[in-house]
Design a protein around this motif. Structure first.
Motif, PDB file in Angstrom:
ATOM      1  N   ILE A 190       0.829  -1.190   0.000  1.00 11.83           N
ATOM      2  CA  ILE A 190       0.000   0.000   0.000  1.00 11.83           C
ATOM      3  C   ILE A 190       0.865   1.241   0.000  1.00 11.83           C
ATOM      4  O   ILE A 190       1.717   1.418   0.849  1.00 11.83           O
ATOM      5  N   HIS A 221      -4.982  10.777   4.315  1.00 16.93           N
ATOM      6  CA  HIS A 221      -6.298  11.259   4.682  1.00 16.93           C
ATOM      7  C   HIS A 221      -6.790  10.658   5.977  1.00 16.93           C
ATOM      8  O   HIS A 221      -7.897  10.888   6.398  1.00 16.93           O
ATOM      9  N   ARG A 234     -16.948  -0.268   9.814  1.00 25.27           N
ATOM     10  CA  ARG A 234     -17.292  -0.185   8.398  1.00 25.27           C
ATOM     11  C   ARG A 234     -18.670  -0.778   8.184  1.00 25.27           C
ATOM     12  O   ARG A 234     -19.122  -1.606   8.960  1.00 25.27           O
ATOM     13  N   MET A 252      -8.839   3.788  12.378  1.00 23.88           N
ATOM     14  CA  MET A 252      -8.777   3.303  10.999  1.00 23.88           C
ATOM     15  C   MET A 252      -7.907   2.064  10.972  1.00 23.88           C
ATOM     16  O   MET A 252      -6.773   2.105  11.371  1.00 23.88           O
ATOM     17  N   VAL A 271      -6.087  -0.792   8.948  1.00 26.19           N
ATOM     18  CA  VAL A 271      -5.609  -1.147   7.625  1.00 26.19           C
ATOM     19  C   VAL A 271      -4.960  -2.512   7.715  1.00 26.19           C
ATOM     20  O   VAL A 271      -4.058  -2.713   8.506  1.00 26.19           O
ATOM     21  N   THR A 294     -13.705   0.003  -0.029  1.00 26.72           N
ATOM     22  CA  THR A 294     -12.719  -0.937  -0.538  1.00 26.72           C
ATOM     23  C   THR A 294     -11.710  -1.213   0.566  1.00 26.72           C
ATOM     24  O   THR A 294     -11.595  -0.446   1.504  1.00 26.72           O
ATOM     25  N   PRO A 295     -10.983  -2.301   0.458  1.00 23.74           N
ATOM     26  CA  PRO A 295     -10.003  -2.593   1.513  1.00 23.74           C
ATOM     27  C   PRO A 295      -8.979  -1.486   1.725  1.00 23.74           C
ATOM     28  O   PRO A 295      -8.595  -1.223   2.860  1.00 23.74           O
ATOM     29  N   THR A 296      -8.537  -0.827   0.670  1.00 21.06           N
ATOM     30  CA  THR A 296      -7.572   0.242   0.913  1.00 21.06           C
ATOM     31  C   THR A 296      -8.252   1.551   1.278  1.00 21.06           C
ATOM     32  O   THR A 296      -7.574   2.503   1.659  1.00 21.06           O
ATOM     33  N   GLY A 297      -9.538   1.592   1.130  1.00 21.18           N
ATOM     34  CA  GLY A 297     -10.232   2.832   1.451  1.00 21.18           C
ATOM     35  C   GLY A 297     -10.359   3.765   0.274  1.00 21.18           C
ATOM     36  O   GLY A 297     -11.060   4.766   0.335  1.00 21.18           O
ATOM     37  N   ARG A 298      -9.676   3.467  -0.820  1.00 16.62           N
ATOM     38  CA  ARG A 298      -9.809   4.345  -1.988  1.00 16.62           C
ATOM     39  C   ARG A 298     -11.011   3.893  -2.792  1.00 16.62           C
ATOM     40  O   ARG A 298     -11.185   2.716  -3.034  1.00 16.62           O
TER      41      ARG A 298
END
Lengths: 776, 477
Positions: free
Chosen positions: A23, A29, A101, A165, A167, B449-453
């Motif tokens: 990534i 953001h 989410r 958040m 990830v 989406t998984p990456t957030g984008r």
């Protein structure tokens, strides 16, 4: 100039570069402040969520939801936090998942993390939303279900949740392993809830110590059959023989598991009184010791995959694979081995195996003979830092970490592209040729100035002028102005020289920079840690640092923790250090490392867990984490179980002989890596299921009429086996365990009814059992 | 905590019932349970199944054309030479036996290379003003399938256009649909982009035309397969086979059974020699015949991706001749000619159970990842990669017989864009056209989406900056 929200330009090398997904975040953001008051209690949901893949990040405070308007800080902890999280999970979990989410991508308004705050972000507004619900949606009013205080707590919980958040790093094994383990363990035959009395070594001290401190229960010990199958697959990549299973399970020797480990590792001395003194086909000799060929083959294969030998189109593999095989056979210490790989030189095809490591990374221009020197240095540097240090520099090979990786990797966010170039510059003085003339492979790897192609533009098309020594405009160094075929151009204004990115050390004046890098890397404690973690991840399914090539160096030390909200990355940092030190102290010997891990009771736990199991326990290694077998292991298991081998290839893991088209297809459908652009993959597919259910490749091996097949041999036994014995033999041969009473009853009645066909059916059914394609 | 799932009983979690009154009775499910219910992806990297049948937010008002139910994408892998095929140019390099003839005003075809297609130019359209963004195979193949530039950061989550089509079709799947919605034939699996973050039902089922697919069960083996399957079900533990919570790998077995059980599978995927011969006795020929069978079966497949290798003629591209079609341009063109012409004929002739011609509900696109260098061949007597010109062929689902766009005399530069825009046509436009024909709103975005984008079906950012991609409407008028 690309617009800001374009993700960084892809890197897909022409000659098999590393194409791991990772990534790179252009927009930082993520503005969220983890206001977690996590205690050390295992019941604190917020803490248990902070596993080493969850990155909770800090951002500008003005963007955090409700704090600015509150007089008191937002606190939710202890009993009330536990209640809120449990109520949230049970009541709200249908639409809002545990990470905040939305559970369905058709319901984006349910997302609590996206900062949209459709109904207001102040605590009072959230409380109102909970109380009154949202008309025309599935959010019902809850004021009748909860008291005002409870609703207030829920609102705080939602706020906290919105600020986190999570990830998940791609390549992480943990979640997948948890799910697969749940599935497989549910269908294993029940076994005894056998607990062990004594711990074996320091690994157990750390693993069980932490579980005890946190009140985490753990799985029972594996049964003997489970252990044997697992050990054979882990160390040999192969199923055990039926006789071996019988013998091991019935052996009363209390230390038999440790003895089996030594035997598979080839650490048992030759005993003239033991049967098989002359050795069997699996044995080879190294002085007075027997070495086990399956062990050597499997781990040669492991390194072949790791170094991606053979991918990239040229057949420069054999000498390198032989070299690795020899290093394993003669127990060359791992640090010595790595130094050899980094500093190798070669002239000719078969002469020098270790040169294969560097030569494999050659990036070619339009004509394969052209070497893109700087691009090649880049690729080598990426491999080296990834495999030997666990650090993935791919992102920073194109841009600085700052502004991109700030939410993902603390240490990498401080590394610059210049740091990367300087790391690559250690290889600036190599000259590589690799060619494939008709009669074999030439390769040359020397220290010396590289010959470079020149790029000439003609009508909008770049041509590369082949440089020969006579006309070469090449020269030493890692040149900023050199063109690149796979990355955005380097900064011509930068002036770089070799510098080790881990600590800024530079090669001693006059010293060979590759020799210096080899010294720096192998004496770096990180080398030991990354290596033990890698092998741990192979034997224990999930690394202590997971994924094993995505280390965040600033999140390793519990004595110097990273600033909140970052968390410590390894699940057991002290254990990792202890393993690394032990590995160093024992001369970096791989067999010693594997022995230490396999002997621990932690390794030997079952994947079965009677009782209520929480997924959070997996982070403690509270049970064996199941993994799907690799494509090669699956094929090798099929041929071993059925005893019918292919024409050219006996066991794929041996890497001898050319697989035919049918075998290649089979392996690729099961996710075999091509060692160039795709890593190995264990995702399922309909074709995979179909292949074992119905392919010719499998069906032919089952037939009673195929001479030498397992079924054929069992039916031909003299004196003949009765049905019970037949069934038992097939279970042992295929699933490496004894059948349960019910399995015996069902199988025997089928065999009685259908005779020879029934025996074939039984082996078919066993191979289509999920147990067959996993390591549990 | 593992909660009891009432998914099986209430169907769509009780959404269909009891939504309107205030006493909703949702089962208590965590996200993990959701993953177990629907996800087949072991990596856990996939998104969750659709709970409600309406679609994600659309960004603009577009009216997809509709009309097509299936799409066949014939990928001319390697990059076809535009000036030796559908944008044929005559130069001192052109062999005589190309037999370039004027078919009609504005259209010349190399009849020697593509005799059957030259006779059928009324059945398809040609676009000659394509440009590509990439000039390298891996990146080019990626771009064509994903409709956007390769980004390592998003590599795992970006689905191919086939998977998007498959995903969009999942809501309409019927009980009787036993074929996967996305089938790929002859595309090497390492270059085939899959479902990314979309649910695994949208993943391509990859198969190869030169080998019998493993899920075709010969009739002679049906009885023994059923006997075996019964034993297998018997041996599996009870609580597991009740289907309480499906395991990841297990669900593939469940999906494979319908394929194996349906007697149509053999008819769809086995070809007899006369058919293979009519389609040209080649990989792409077999693949096209299978595609025809798949469409005729009407069993739920919405997207068929076929790859024909061999177009990457860097050297000796004019080797061979009209009598020796074993090499060079002659070989690939002969294969394509036989395969595509037979496919068009058959789809035109056959109808579905409603009497609708198959060709009218099938959108066909044929193109490569880029074109080849124009004018004189290179020193190796071949052509290298070239992205500033290219050809595409389109047929079916209302596509007329048009020739859009033109290049200069040597086939190097687009001089007529062929449509209302002043720019060439890019892969994204073709993908828009395909979505439009299939009735899919291409302005959709998936935000979670998984990456957030956010994942836009068609990105509004191209390598040249902000660009609006639209369907190639002249094809249909």
């Amino acid at each position: 100039m690309l617009p800001r929200n374009i993700i960084c330009v892809g890197i897909m090398t022409i000659v098999g570069g590393i194409c791991l997904p990772f990534i790179c975040d252009v927009d930082s953001h993520a503005e969220s402040l983890e206001v977690s008051r996590a205690t050390d209690s295992k019941e604190s949901v917020a803490e248990s969520r902070a596993d080493n893949n969850a990155v909770v990040v800090e951002g500008p405070p003005e963007q955090s939801a409700s704090n600015s308007d509150q007089d008191e800080p937002l606190i939710l902890e202890g009993e009330r936090l536990r209640w809120a999280s449990s109520a949230f999970a049970s009541k709200c979990g249908v639409c809002h998942d545990e990470d905040g989410r939305a559970t369905s991508l058709d319901n984006p308004r349910a997302d609590l993390v996206d900062k949209a705050w459709h109904h207001g972000s102040q605590l009072v507004q959230i409380e109102e939303t909970i109380r009154e619900g949202v008309p025309d949606t599935l959010m019902e009013p809850l004021e009748k279900n909860y008291t005002a205080a409870e609703i207030a707590d829920l609102a705080k919980y939602v706020t906290l949740l919105s600020q986190k958040m999570h990830v998940e790093l791609p390549g992480s094994e943990r979640k997948a392993a948890t799910e697969l383990t749940d599935t497989v363990a549910a269908q294993l035959p029940p076994g005894p809830d056998r607990q062990f009395r004594e711990k074996e070594n320091f690994i157990d001290d750390y693993i069980f110590g932490k579980m005890k401190a946190h009140g985490i229960p753990h799985a029972p010990l594996s049964t003997d059959a489970e252990f044997m199958r697992r050990l054979y697959l882990d160390l040999w990549g192969r199923l055990p023989d039926t006789d071996e299973v019988r013998q091991f399970v019935s052996d009363a020797e209390p230390d038999k598991r440790n003895k089996l480990i030594d035997q598979l590792l080839g650490l048992d001395f030759m005993d003239p009184d033991k049967p098989g003194f002359a050795g069997n086909q699996d044995d080879d000799y190294r002085g007075p010791w027997l070495v086990k060929k399956p062990f050597l083959n499997k781990w040669t294969f492991f390194f072949s995959d790791l170094f991606r030998i053979g991918g990239g189109g040229t057949n420069s593999g054999p000498a390198f694979k032989d070299y690795i095989h020899l290093c394993l056979k003669y127990e060359i210490p791992y640090d010595y081995f790595v130094r050899e790989l980094l500093t190798a030189t070669a002239i000719g095809g078969k002469v020098s195996g270790p040169a294969g490591f560097i030569i494999r990374h050659k990036v070619g221009g339009i004509r394969d003979a052209d070497v893109m020197h700087e691009d090649t240095c880049d690729e080598i540097a990426l491999s080296v830092s990834k495999i030997f240090l666990g650090v993935n520099l791919e992102c920073v090979s194109c841009h600085d970490g700052a502004g991109h990786l700030d939410n993902l990797n603390l240490s990498l966010s401080k590394i610059t592209r210049r740091d990367f170039w300087q790391q690559a510059a250690f290889f600036e003085n190599i000259r590589i040729f690799r060619g494939d003339p008709p009669n074999g492979v030439d390769y040359v790897l020397l220290d010396g100035p590289s010959l470079r192609p020149e790029r000439i533009w003609q009508g909008g098309i770049a041509h590369f002028k082949f440089s020969s020594p006579a006309t070469a405009t090449g020269g030493p160094g890692y040149r900023m102005e050199a063109p690149s075929v796979i990355r955005i151009p380097r900064d011509k204004n930068e002036n770089v020289y070799p510098q080790y990115f881990m600590n800024g050390e530079r090669p001693a004046p006059g010293a060979n920079s590759r020799d210096e890098l080899a010294r720096m890397i192998t004496s770096d404690f990180q080398f030991a840690k990354a290596t033990v973690n890698l092998f741990w991840s192979k034997l224990m399914t999930v690394g202590i640092v997971d994924p094993p090539f995505e280390w965040d160096l600033d999140r390793q030390d519990p004595e110097n923790p990273p600033p909140a909200p970052w968390t410590i990355q390894p699940s057991h940092p002290e254990l990792l250090d202890a393993l690394a030190r032990d590995f160093q102290d024992h001369n970096f010997e791989l067999r010693y490392l594997m022995r230490t891990i396999c002997r621990s009771k932690a390794y030997q736990l079952s994947s079965r867990f009677p009782g209520e199991y929480e997924p959070e326990y997996d982070r403690y290694y509270a049970r064996k984490l199941v993994r799907r077998l690799s494509a090669e292991e699956i094929y090798d298991a099929i041929v071993k179980a059925t005893n019918v081998f292919g024409n050219n290839v006996k066991f794929v893991m041996e890497q001898k002989g050319m697989p035919d088209a049918e075998l290649k297809r089979f392996l690729s459908f099961f996710g075999q890596s091509n060692r160039a652009t795709t890593p190995p993959d264990t995702k399922g597919s309909i074709i995979q299921a179909s292949l074992i259910l119905n392919s010719d490749l499998v069906n032919k091996k089952l037939l009673a009429s195929t001479e030498g097949s397992r079924v054929n041999m069992l039916l031909k036994k003299d004196p003949p086996l009765n049905n019970h014995e037949l069934v038992e033999e097939l279970f042992l041969a295929t699933l490496s365990r004894f059948p349960t009473a019910k399995e015996i009853a069902d199988s025997v009645s089928h065999v009685e009814k259908y005779r020879n066909r029934g025996v074939e059916d039984l082996q078919w059914a066993l191979m289509n059992n999920l147990e067959f394609i996993v390591n549990y | 905590m593992r909660k009891e799932s009432s998914y099986a009983e209430t169907g769509c979690l009780g959404h269909s019932a009891g939504c309107q009154d205030g006493s909703l009775n949702f089962p208590s499910l965590t996200r993990r349970d959701f993953l177990r219910l629907g996800s087949l992806g072991i990596t856990g990297y996939s998104l969750l199944p659709i709970l409600q049948p309406h679609n994600v937010q659309a960004n603009a008002k577009v009216q997809p054309r509709g009309g097509a139910e299936v799409c066949i994408f014939l990928f001319l892998a390697g990059g076809p030479s535009q000036l030796d095929t559908f944008d044929v140019k005559e130069g001192n390099w052109t062999p005589q036996d190309f037999d370039i003839q004027t078919i009609r005003q504005g259209l010349r075809m190399p009849v020697g290379l593509l005799p059957e297609l030259s006779r059928r130019t009324d059945k398809f359209s040609i676009v000659r003003s394509l440009e590509a963004w990439e000039a390298e195979h891996n990146r080019g193949m990626y771009y064509v399938q994903a409709g956007r530039i390769l980004s390592p950061a998003r590599l795992r989550e970006i689905p191919s256009f086939g998977s998007v089509v498959a995903y969009e079709s999942l809501q309409q799947r019927k009980e009787s649909d036993f074929l996967p919605p996305f089938i790929s034939i002859d595309m090497p699996t390492q270059f085939l982009i899959g479902n990314g973050m979309l649910s695994p039902e949208a993943a391509p089922m990859a198969m190869f035309s030169n080998a019998p697919p493993p899920f075709v069960l010969p009739e002679s083996q049906r009885a023994s397969f059923e006997r075996r399957a019964r034993l297998l079900k018997q041996l599996k533990p009870e609580e597991y086979s009740r289907g309480q919570l499906f395991g990841n790998l297990e669900q593939y077995y469940q999906s494979a059974y319908p394929l194996l059980n349906d007697p149509q599978s053999a008819r769809i995927f086995n070809l007899d020699p006369s058919e293979k011969s009519r389609y040209g006795n080649s990989g792409v020929g077999n693949a096209c015949a299978i595609a025809r069978n798949i469409i005729e079966a009407g069993a739920g497949t919405k997207f068929i991706f076929i790859s024909q290798p061999g177009w990457d003629l860097h050297a000796d591209c004019y080797a061979g001749s009209a009598d020796d079609k074993s090499k060079g341009q002659y070989k690939v063109c002969a294969q394509l000619d036989a395969a595509l012409s037979s496919l068009l004929d058959d789809l035109e002739e056959k109808t579905d159970q409603d009497g609708r011609r198959l060709i009218d509900k099938t959108f066909i696109a044929a193109m490569g990842e880029f074109g080849r260098t124009p004018g004189n061949p290179t020193v190796n007597k071949g052509r290298d990669h070239y992205r500033y010109a290219g050809v595409g062929l389109f047929a079916g689902a209302g596509v007329k017989s048009k020739v859009l766009g033109a290049t200069d005399e040597i086939g190097g530069k687009v001089v007529d864009t062929g449509w209302h825009k002043r720019r060439s046509i890019y892969p994204e436009d073709i993908i828009v056209t395909m979505y439009s024909a299939l009735g899919i709103d291409w302005t959709k975005t998936i935000t979670q989406t998984p990456t957030g984008r956010p994942f836009e079906y068609i990105e509004s950012i191209s390598p040249k900056g902000r660009m609006e991609f639209t369907e190639i409407s002249p094809l249909f008028s």
